[in-house]
Scaffold this active site. Structure first.
Site, short mmCIF file in Angstrom:
data_model
loop_
_atom_site.label_atom_id
_atom_site.label_comp_id
_atom_site.label_asym_id
_atom_site.label_seq_id
_atom_site.Cartn_x
_atom_site.Cartn_y
_atom_site.Cartn_z
N HIS A 1 -12.77 7.25 52.78
CA HIS A 1 -11.37 7.28 52.40
C HIS A 1 -11.02 7.44 50.84
O HIS A 1 -11.78 6.94 49.87
CB HIS A 1 -11.01 5.75 52.64
CG HIS A 1 -9.25 5.52 52.13
ND1 HIS A 1 -8.28 6.09 52.58
CD2 HIS A 1 -8.91 4.52 51.07
CE1 HIS A 1 -7.13 5.66 51.78
NE2 HIS A 1 -7.64 4.66 51.00
N HIS B 1 -7.84 9.04 47.68
CA HIS B 1 -6.58 9.46 47.29
C HIS B 1 -6.33 10.88 46.67
O HIS B 1 -5.92 10.82 45.60
CB HIS B 1 -6.10 8.35 46.37
CG HIS B 1 -6.13 6.87 46.89
ND1 HIS B 1 -5.87 6.06 45.88
CD2 HIS B 1 -6.15 6.52 48.21
CE1 HIS B 1 -6.21 4.70 47.00
NE2 HIS B 1 -6.13 4.99 48.14
N GLU C 1 -10.82 -2.11 53.15
CA GLU C 1 -10.58 -1.24 54.34
C GLU C 1 -11.78 -1.32 55.53
O GLU C 1 -11.69 -0.30 56.04
CB GLU C 1 -10.43 0.25 53.78
CG GLU C 1 -9.27 0.21 52.95
CD GLU C 1 -7.73 -0.19 53.46
OE1 GLU C 1 -7.81 -0.63 54.44
OE2 GLU C 1 -6.91 -0.14 52.70
N GLU D 1 -10.51 29.95 55.18
CA GLU D 1 -11.41 29.34 56.07
C GLU D 1 -11.06 27.89 56.60
O GLU D 1 -11.55 27.32 57.34
CB GLU D 1 -12.68 28.79 55.13
CG GLU D 1 -13.01 30.40 54.77
CD GLU D 1 -14.52 30.27 54.14
OE1 GLU D 1 -14.83 29.29 53.78
OE2 GLU D 1 -15.05 31.45 54.24
N HIS E 1 -0.29 7.55 51.22
CA HIS E 1 -1.32 6.79 50.62
C HIS E 1 -2.83 7.59 50.36
O HIS E 1 -3.33 7.51 49.24
CB HIS E 1 -1.76 5.45 51.55
CG HIS E 1 -2.72 4.63 51.23
ND1 HIS E 1 -3.00 3.34 51.51
CD2 HIS E 1 -4.08 4.95 50.71
CE1 HIS E 1 -4.17 2.87 51.08
NE2 HIS E 1 -4.77 3.71 50.46
O1 2HA Z 1 -9.99 0.27 48.22
O2 2HA Z 1 -8.12 2.63 48.39
O3 2HA Z 1 -6.80 1.63 50.44
C1 2HA Z 1 -8.53 0.71 47.61
C2 2HA Z 1 -8.12 1.52 48.51
C3 2HA Z 1 -7.30 0.90 49.64
ZN ZN Z 2 -6.47 3.66 49.61
#
Ligand code: 2HA
Ligand code: ZN
Length: 271
Positions: A139, A141, A116, A169, A210
């Site tokens: 990033h 999840h 990414e 908040e 995602h």
């Molecule tokens: O690298 O989360 O979006 C693993 C991820 C890809």
């Molecule tokens: Zn990811």
């Protein structure tokens, strides 16, 4: 030369990846982090003239030429960073051509930066254009944020509004709201460009079904933004199937934003 394994930025990366793993947000190789470092600080630990190898990034980032980042590795697990930083992390500098990464440390087993990286570097460029102090892109999840993507409309205004309603908040922590991208193929320049476009306006961007991107001046800020969205999403997932008896009203949110003096997305409230 000081020991790189004791550098504060390596320590910070170890702590945050372990923390995010324990929160259940970064299963397997899920999630990635890029953190722009101060050249003078890095020079205390590494010889900046010693490029171990060069790796093409797949796109041009002339705005970032000479900038140094510590970045999680592709295919690597957040769970393992604290035990083996040298294989799971890398320190790269964007070369003079803007398209090549010069490896200064890490990815010791022959690996490379996260798939990414385009979304990260393009997001850095966008954030720096509106906030010269931005340093971090994360990033992840996060579970409830992801769950909410399946049961809530993926409209920026509606999604942000719901999150703001879930904790008092929220509007103070992310008054700029949350950008939302539709489902897209990850790891591509296209999703990178779309993320970066949103990052001109938002520090938080949802990748539908995602995960999420968060940006900030330091790891704490970027993490804290994602953490606050995730908390709000958790309250939503705990309550959305139950009759709603009480809520934070739009007028209350306006009062909050004004009391804390934050610039908020007035168009995301229904006043
Ligand atoms: O690298 O989360 O979006 C693993 C991820 C890809
Ligand atoms: Zn990811």
């Amino acid at each position: 030369m000081k020991n790189i394994l004791e550098a504060p930025f390596v320590e910070e990366m170890k702590k945050i990846t372990a923390n995010m793993y324990r929160l259940g947000w970064d299963e397997r190789n899920g999630g990635n982090i890029s953190y722009m470092l101060d050249e003078k600080e890095v020079a205390e630990y590494l010889d900046l003239n010693n490029v171990i190898r060069t790796i093409p990034t797949g796109f041009g980032a002339k705005e970032l030429i000479g900038k140094i980042f510590i970045v999680t590795g592709t295919g690597k697990y957040f769970k393992n960073v604290e035990y083996d930083p040298e294989n799971n992390l890398g320190i790269i500098r964007i070369a003079e051509d803007g398209k090549t990464a010069e490896l200064l440390w890490g990815y010791a087993d022959g690996g490379k930066f996260t798939s990414e990286l385009p979304a990260h570097l393009m997001s850095h460029i966008s954030r720096l254009s509106v906030d010269p102090e931005n340093r971090v892109v994360i990033h992840s999840h996060p579970t409830n944020t992801l769950a909410m993507n399946y049961v809530h409309e993926l409209d920026e205004k509606k999604f942000t509004h719901t999150l703001w309603e879930m904790c008092t908040e929220c509007i103070v922590v992310f008054p700029d709201g949350v950008g939302v991208l539709p489902w897209m193929l990850c790891g591509t320049n296209e999703i990178g460009e779309a993320t970066a476009e949103k990052m001109k306006e938002f520090r938080l961007v949802i990748w539908a079904m995602h995960g999420i991107y968060g940006a900030g001046k330091n790891l704490d800020e970027a993490f804290g933004l994602i953490e606050t969205v995730e908390k709000a999403a958790q309250i939503y997932m705990l309550t959305s199937h139950l009759p709603r008896i009480n809520t934070i009203k739009d007028k209350d949110m306006q009062i909050l934003a004004e009391a804390f003096g934050v610039e908020y997305r007035k168009d995301f409230l229904n006043l």
